[in-house]
Write a protein that holds these residues in place. Structure first.
Motif, PDB file in Angstrom:
ATOM      1  N   ARG A  99      59.043 -32.071  47.387  1.00 24.05           N
ATOM      2  CA  ARG A  99      57.825 -31.281  47.301  1.00 24.05           C
ATOM      3  C   ARG A  99      57.996 -30.369  46.091  1.00 24.05           C
ATOM      4  NH1 ARG A  99      55.486 -26.388  50.939  1.00 24.05           N
ATOM      5  NH2 ARG A  99      53.348 -26.507  50.173  1.00 24.05           N
ATOM      6  N   THR A 100      57.106 -30.515  45.111  1.00 26.27           N
ATOM      7  CA  THR A 100      57.303 -29.871  43.816  1.00 26.27           C
ATOM      8  C   THR A 100      56.074 -29.050  43.464  1.00 26.27           C
ATOM      9  OG1 THR A 100      58.633 -31.770  43.136  1.00 26.27           O
ATOM     10  CG2 THR A 100      57.910 -30.264  41.405  1.00 26.27           C
ATOM     11  N   ALA A 101      56.305 -27.830  43.007  1.00 28.80           N
ATOM     12  CA  ALA A 101      55.192 -26.939  42.683  1.00 28.80           C
ATOM     13  C   ALA A 101      55.367 -26.375  41.287  1.00 28.80           C
ATOM     14  CB  ALA A 101      55.114 -25.795  43.688  1.00 28.80           C
ATOM     15  N   TYR A 102      54.238 -26.085  40.663  1.00 26.08           N
ATOM     16  CA  TYR A 102      54.227 -25.294  39.436  1.00 26.08           C
ATOM     17  C   TYR A 102      53.584 -23.957  39.749  1.00 26.08           C
ATOM     18  CZ  TYR A 102      53.072 -23.585  34.762  1.00 26.08           C
ATOM     19  OH  TYR A 102      52.952 -22.806  33.642  1.00 26.08           O
ATOM     20  N   LEU A 103      54.336 -22.875  39.540  1.00 24.27           N
ATOM     21  CA  LEU A 103      53.812 -21.517  39.698  1.00 24.27           C
ATOM     22  C   LEU A 103      53.527 -20.972  38.310  1.00 24.27           C
ATOM     23  CD1 LEU A 103      53.121 -18.944  41.255  1.00 24.27           C
ATOM     24  CD2 LEU A 103      55.554 -18.331  41.186  1.00 24.27           C
ATOM     25  N   SER A 104      52.237 -20.838  37.988  1.00 25.61           N
ATOM     26  CA  SER A 104      51.819 -20.256  36.714  1.00 25.61           C
ATOM     27  C   SER A 104      51.434 -18.804  36.955  1.00 25.61           C
ATOM     28  CB  SER A 104      50.622 -21.030  36.150  1.00 25.61           C
ATOM     29  OG  SER A 104      50.153 -20.446  34.958  1.00 25.61           O
ATOM     30  N   MET A 105      51.992 -17.905  36.159  1.00 23.31           N
ATOM     31  CA  MET A 105      51.657 -16.494  36.334  1.00 23.31           C
ATOM     32  C   MET A 105      50.153 -16.263  36.192  1.00 23.31           C
ATOM     33  SD  MET A 105      54.509 -14.813  36.878  1.00 23.31           S
ATOM     34  CE  MET A 105      55.554 -16.106  37.531  1.00 23.31           C
ATOM     35  N   THR A 106      49.526 -16.922  35.218  1.00 27.48           N
ATOM     36  CA  THR A 106      48.108 -16.699  34.924  1.00 27.48           C
ATOM     37  C   THR A 106      47.330 -17.995  34.993  1.00 27.48           C
ATOM     38  OG1 THR A 106      48.113 -17.146  32.537  1.00 27.48           O
ATOM     39  CG2 THR A 106      48.916 -14.984  33.236  1.00 27.48           C
ATOM     40  N   ARG A 107      46.018 -17.847  34.930  1.00 29.31           N
ATOM     41  CA  ARG A 107      45.119 -19.003  34.889  1.00 29.31           C
ATOM     42  C   ARG A 107      44.665 -19.328  33.457  1.00 29.31           C
ATOM     43  NH1 ARG A 107      43.167 -20.110  40.283  1.00 29.31           N
ATOM     44  NH2 ARG A 107      44.030 -18.576  41.714  1.00 29.31           N
ATOM     45  N   GLY A 108      45.291 -18.719  32.463  1.00 25.78           N
ATOM     46  CA  GLY A 108      44.951 -19.014  31.082  1.00 25.78           C
ATOM     47  C   GLY A 108      43.644 -18.411  30.620  1.00 25.78           C
ATOM     48  N   ASP A 109      43.224 -17.318  31.279  1.00 31.32           N
ATOM     49  CA  ASP A 109      41.900 -16.750  31.008  1.00 31.32           C
ATOM     50  C   ASP A 109      41.797 -16.049  29.661  1.00 31.32           C
ATOM     51  OD1 ASP A 109      43.767 -15.306  32.667  1.00 31.32           O
ATOM     52  OD2 ASP A 109      42.313 -15.329  34.283  1.00 31.32           O
ATOM     53  N   GLY A 110      42.918 -15.786  29.000  1.00 34.06           N
ATOM     54  CA  GLY A 110      42.868 -15.066  27.735  1.00 34.06           C
ATOM     55  C   GLY A 110      42.935 -15.943  26.508  1.00 34.06           C
ATOM     56  N   GLY A 111      42.940 -17.256  26.706  1.00 40.28           N
ATOM     57  CA  GLY A 111      43.075 -18.156  25.572  1.00 40.28           C
ATOM     58  C   GLY A 111      41.750 -18.501  24.929  1.00 40.28           C
ATOM     59  N   GLN A 112      41.808 -19.459  24.016  1.00 39.15           N
ATOM     60  CA  GLN A 112      40.599 -19.966  23.368  1.00 39.15           C
ATOM     61  C   GLN A 112      40.198 -21.276  24.027  1.00 39.15           C
ATOM     62  OE1 GLN A 112      43.285 -18.858  20.919  1.00 39.15           O
ATOM     63  NE2 GLN A 112      42.327 -16.956  21.540  1.00 39.15           N
ATOM     64  N   ASN A 113      38.946 -21.628  23.868  1.00 40.08           N
ATOM     65  CA  ASN A 113      38.373 -22.788  24.542  1.00 40.08           C
ATOM     66  C   ASN A 113      37.929 -23.795  23.483  1.00 40.08           C
ATOM     67  OD1 ASN A 113      36.977 -24.641  26.073  1.00 40.08           O
ATOM     68  ND2 ASN A 113      35.650 -23.155  27.082  1.00 40.08           N
ATOM     69  N   LEU A 114      38.515 -24.978  23.503  1.00 42.59           N
ATOM     70  CA  LEU A 114      38.203 -25.983  22.490  1.00 42.59           C
ATOM     71  C   LEU A 114      37.036 -26.891  22.859  1.00 42.59           C
ATOM     72  CD1 LEU A 114      41.734 -27.168  21.273  1.00 42.59           C
ATOM     73  CD2 LEU A 114      40.257 -25.369  20.366  1.00 42.59           C
ATOM     74  N   ILE A 115      36.508 -26.768  24.071  1.00 39.31           N
ATOM     75  CA  ILE A 115      35.448 -27.692  24.474  1.00 39.31           C
ATOM     76  C   ILE A 115      34.144 -27.002  24.872  1.00 39.31           C
ATOM     77  CG2 ILE A 115      37.104 -29.439  25.237  1.00 39.31           C
ATOM     78  CD1 ILE A 115      36.539 -28.596  28.122  1.00 39.31           C
ATOM     79  N   GLY A 116      34.117 -25.693  24.908  1.00 38.68           N
ATOM     80  CA  GLY A 116      32.901 -24.991  25.317  1.00 38.68           C
ATOM     81  C   GLY A 116      33.004 -23.517  24.997  1.00 38.68           C
ATOM     82  N   ASP A 117      32.069 -22.747  25.560  1.00 37.01           N
ATOM     83  CA  ASP A 117      32.041 -21.313  25.244  1.00 37.01           C
ATOM     84  C   ASP A 117      32.518 -20.442  26.398  1.00 37.01           C
ATOM     85  OD1 ASP A 117      29.926 -21.546  26.975  1.00 37.01           O
ATOM     86  OD2 ASP A 117      28.388 -20.983  25.525  1.00 37.01           O
TER      87      ASP A 117
END
Length: 831
Positions: A64-82
């Protein structure tokens, strides 16, 4: 309480399993049933995962394998939309869930907000709130109970980004504290202390040169070849990783499907010694728990005797295993607070059983939405595609009005359809992502429900229980979500969850309304009706000083789905100010609704509805401008063109065809959007035409680009280079290099006050090594660093003006920062 958290997790995990596994996936799933080992990978952002390792651990080692990401990436740039900020975080959450469906892992988060690039862990931990996010990491460890934890980054800073280093620091602290009952004792109402066996760092090369097996840096490292080929899946784990990472489309992290050996190295940071394997000495069988040996043997027998040509033969053993798990769950030693494995194994066995029986449970709601207090018809069709004698006993839900006892045998390949009506409570909460239900802090989302913290998404709004039994006194319950099902002529059959939505949504036509003078503006409120025929009253409100006409307006809706638009005339005060405009809809019952709707819908994710307050920021700021027409070359996506319209410009978005054929002389200025020279390939051919436009007297404003995949080496008339330099502290002082420069004096006089109220950062990807024919206008720096003057370059070229600006207008203008409008007006007005 303990059982409730197990129920939430089981419901969420069972409900996410829509598609039946193929034969290869089923064989891997049944092999995993006797295994109880687990691993957690920890990093900072959605694109920091090691998808090859996750795939290897989940499908080769059967953990059973998990990835724990501290953030949801909300501060990055978006290459496919606004989408930016919290909306981008929702999009990236869905993309990361798609990645996990590919590589076989599970996904968790903390409440930390990605606030943009951070130059060190001290700043990161201060903004996030060290204890808050540490508590979240401890919570995720205690709930998931990993045997080993692996960090993507070291604690020593080589990972570059402050978030990266902070994730490793928090992982180490949480490893030491998760097993200590004196740490975060409030969590122990739901989970028990848990001490993982080991903590590793997944060592990587900090340059472009990959680590060699004989490199002294990895002499003591444990090694795993992640290029291992899985013949059942028909792919190596490097290939699976390429597919998994390509799900992160908004980040542009599409990767190659690598073949051949991919050695990864693991340095032990804490815990028991290990000389040969990361799980050395870890018992991964159910025998590690009291009374688990008998169930483990049944599950091992099911795995050993599985026949892919006749999977239904495994059903009796799987039912025996469920009985054994139920008996274990009734013993005190298997308190779900201390041991989640019964809930996890029940989930896994149920899904394998469902696949072995070819059991299809198709839910089809009449619509994708329902309001609080509303009713919605839902049909449930069950098909048993095996000869095992299941009976469909009941379809039920806490919202079914009522549930239905069916009591029919499920004969091979004969569907049984049950129609039900579901009635929502009047006080039913709308389906908003749990981390967006309250206003966030600067560095962390506000979540009061401990049981939700860490989950990737909400449990289903409307769960449905499907009860089967057989002639051997076995009763099994599958929990599935209410979904809306439709056929798209291009994409085929599609599904989306049924959302609980407000009766009416109200979207103001702009998130920011700028009043550059005292002239009134029209503000339109777009209404969407989610209830039946109704009449309502719409109001637009503002603080004293603003005048709104009319004060209110009636609207009538004939049916669900109707839309209406109401226009108000808003006159601002004479003095400069900022305020909130709020739309409010009063229903016939007297209930007042003030929610807007944003839909995030891309072909690669499940559509998402986000409900926010129905407000817009009103900005009364005196902005002078020159010219009237602007050509805008959109890059990866931003809202700068709309901001220019707000201050009175006529803006034309230029297509690739326009770049080749349009007459640029009709524009007073041309602006390229963020990353345009990274994403618009036609700009390479159009560059001579753009520079001729400048030479003949035009003004060209180029917003920031990144180093990667520039279509031309230098997007200016004279050479300069793009660097990784940035100023991340949004309050950092800005120095006027030339206080009398036209960009700071005309047509708007710029002062230090115009740099107040900025969000997230000052700028990014500043220039370096610029030609002396460029003038620098501004300089800024983060605390303790030297001045950076490469954030804005100005040059005369022929009769015109060329400006390169790396200040982050794409954030400041949509955020309604008053000074940003004056500053940008000066850029496009430059003559």
């Amino acid at each position: 309480m303990f059982r409730r958290i197990a129920t939430i997790l089981l419901l969420l995990l069972c409900a996410s399993a829509f598609a039946a596994p193929d034969a290869a996936q089923l064989q891997i799933a049944i092999r995993k049933l006797p295994v109880v080992g687990s691993a957690m990978y920890v990093a900072a952002h959605p694109d920091d995962d090691n998808a090859a390792l996750i795939a290897y651990l989940a499908n080769e080692r059967l953990l059973r394998t998990a990835y724990l990401s501290m953030t949801r990436g909300d501060g990055g740039q978006n290459l496919i939309g606004d989408e930016k900020g919290e909306l981008l975080g929702v999009l990236r959450t869905e993309e990361l869930l798609d990645s996990r469906r590919v590589d076989g892992g599970e996904q968790f988060f903390t409440r930390a907000i990605d606030f943009g690039f951070s130059k060190g862990p001290a700043e990161t931990l201060q903004i996030w709130g060290r204890e808050t996010i540490l508590a979240d990491v401890v919570w995720n460890i205690r709930r998931f109970q990993p045997d080993v934890i692996i960090t993507r980054f070291p604690t020593t800073g080589e990972g570059g980004h402050g978030h990266h280093t902070a994730s490793a620091i928090l992982a180490g602290e949480a490893f030491a504290q998760a097993g200590d009952p004196s740490k975060f004792p409030e969590q122990l109402r739901y989970v028990a202390p848990w001490q993982p066996k080991r903590l590793f760092f997944n060592r990587f090369s900090f340059g472009n040169r990959p680590l060699a097996p004989d490199d002294p840096a990895v002499a003591k490292s444990l090694r795993i070849d992640l290029g291992t080929y899985n013949p059942l899946l028909g792919r190596a784990y490097g290939e699976i990783a390429g597919i998994s990472r390509t799900m992160n489309k908004s980040q542009g992290t599409g990767g190659p499907e690598r073949k051949g050996s991919i050695l990864n190295y693991f340095d032990l940071l804490a815990g028991d010694p290990a000389t040969t394997d990361v799980l050395e000495g870890v018992d991964t069988t159910l025998s590690r728990y009291a009374g688990g040996d008998a169930v483990g043997k049944i599950l091992q027998q099911a795995a050993d005797t599985f026949d892919p040509r006749s999977p239904q033969k495994s059903i009796p053993l799987l039912l025996q295993a469920l009985d054994g798990l139920d008996r274990l769950g009734a013993t005190p030693a298997w308190n779900p607070r201390a041991n989640p494995w019964i809930a996890i194994k029940r989930r896994d066995v149920l899904e394998v059983l469902r696949a072995c029986a070819g059991l299809s449970i198709d839910v089809s709601a009449s619509d994708s939405s329902v309001i609080p207090g509303g009713e919605i018809p839902i049909s449930v069709t069950v098909v048993n595609r095996s000869d095992y004698p299941f009976n469909l006993q009941m379809i039920a839900s806490r919202y079914a009005n009522p549930g239905k006892g069916v009591g029919k045998p499920l004969k091979n390949n004969e569907p049984i359809k049950t129609d039900l009506s579901f009635k929502m409570p009047d006080d039913m909460a709308i389906s908003q992502p749990y981390w967006l239900q309250k206003a966030p802090g600067k560095g962390a989302y506000t979540v009061d429900n401990q049981e939700l913290i860490g989950l990737a998404e909400n449990p289903p709004s409307i769960p449905i229980a499907v009860t089967l039994d057989d002639n051997q006194f076995h009763t099994i319950i599958f929990t599935v979500p209410a979904v809306y099902r439709w056929v798209d002529p291009i994409r085929g059959e599609q599904t989306r969850p049924v959302d609980v939505v407000p009766e009416v949504t109200a979207n103001l036509d702009s998130k920011v309304v700028v009043f550059p003078d005292t002239q009134p503006k029209t503000v339109t409120v777009a209404l969407q009706n989610f209830s039946g025929p109704t009449a309502a009253t719409v109001r637009l409100t503002a603080p004293a000083g603003f005048r709104i006409d009319p004060p209110s307006a009636p609207v009538n809706f004939d049916k669900k789905g109707d839309e209406a638009r109401v226009t108000f005339r808003v006159t601002p005060p004479a003095g400069e100010t900022t305020a909130a405009l709020a739309a409010e809809v009063e229903m016939p019952s007297g209930k007042k609704v003030s929610k807007s709707l944003t839909t995030i819908d891309y072909p690669h994710i499940t559509p998402q509805r986000i409900f926010n307050d129905a407000t817009a920021k009103a900005v009364r700021v005196t902005v002078k401008k020159r010219g009237s027409r602007i050509g805008y070359i959109m890059g990866s996506g931003d809202e700068v063109a709309e901001a220019l319209r707000q201050i009175g410009y006529e803006v034309t978005l230029l297509s690739d065809a326009d770049l080749e054929r349009a007459d640029f002389t009709k524009f007073d200025a041309i602006v390229t959007g963020v990353r345009a020279y990274n994403t618009r390939k036609r700009l390479k051919g159009a560059q001579p035409k753009l520079l001729d436009y400048v030479k003949d007297g035009g003004t060209l404003v180029v917003q920031y680009n990144t180093l990667q995949e520039l279509v031309i080496e230098s997007p200016g008339p004279y050479p300069f280079k793009i660097s990784n330099d940035r100023v991340t502290v949004e309050e950092a002082p800005v120095k006027f290099v030339k206080a009398d420069h036209p960009l700071l004096t005309a047509p708007n006089k710029i002062t230090a006050a115009d740099f107040e109220g900025w969000v997230q950062e000052r700028g990014l990807y500043f220039t370096r090594d610029w030609d002396p024919r460029y003038e620098t206008v501004l300089a800024s720096n983060d605390p303790g660093e030297p001045e950076k003057a490469g954030g804005e370059l100005y040059a005369r070229y022929g009769k015109g003006i060329y400006i390169y600006t790396a200040y982050d207008w794409f954030r400041e203008l949509p955020a309604g920062v008053p000074g940003a409008y004056k500053l940008f007006a000066n850029l496009v007005s430059a003559k």
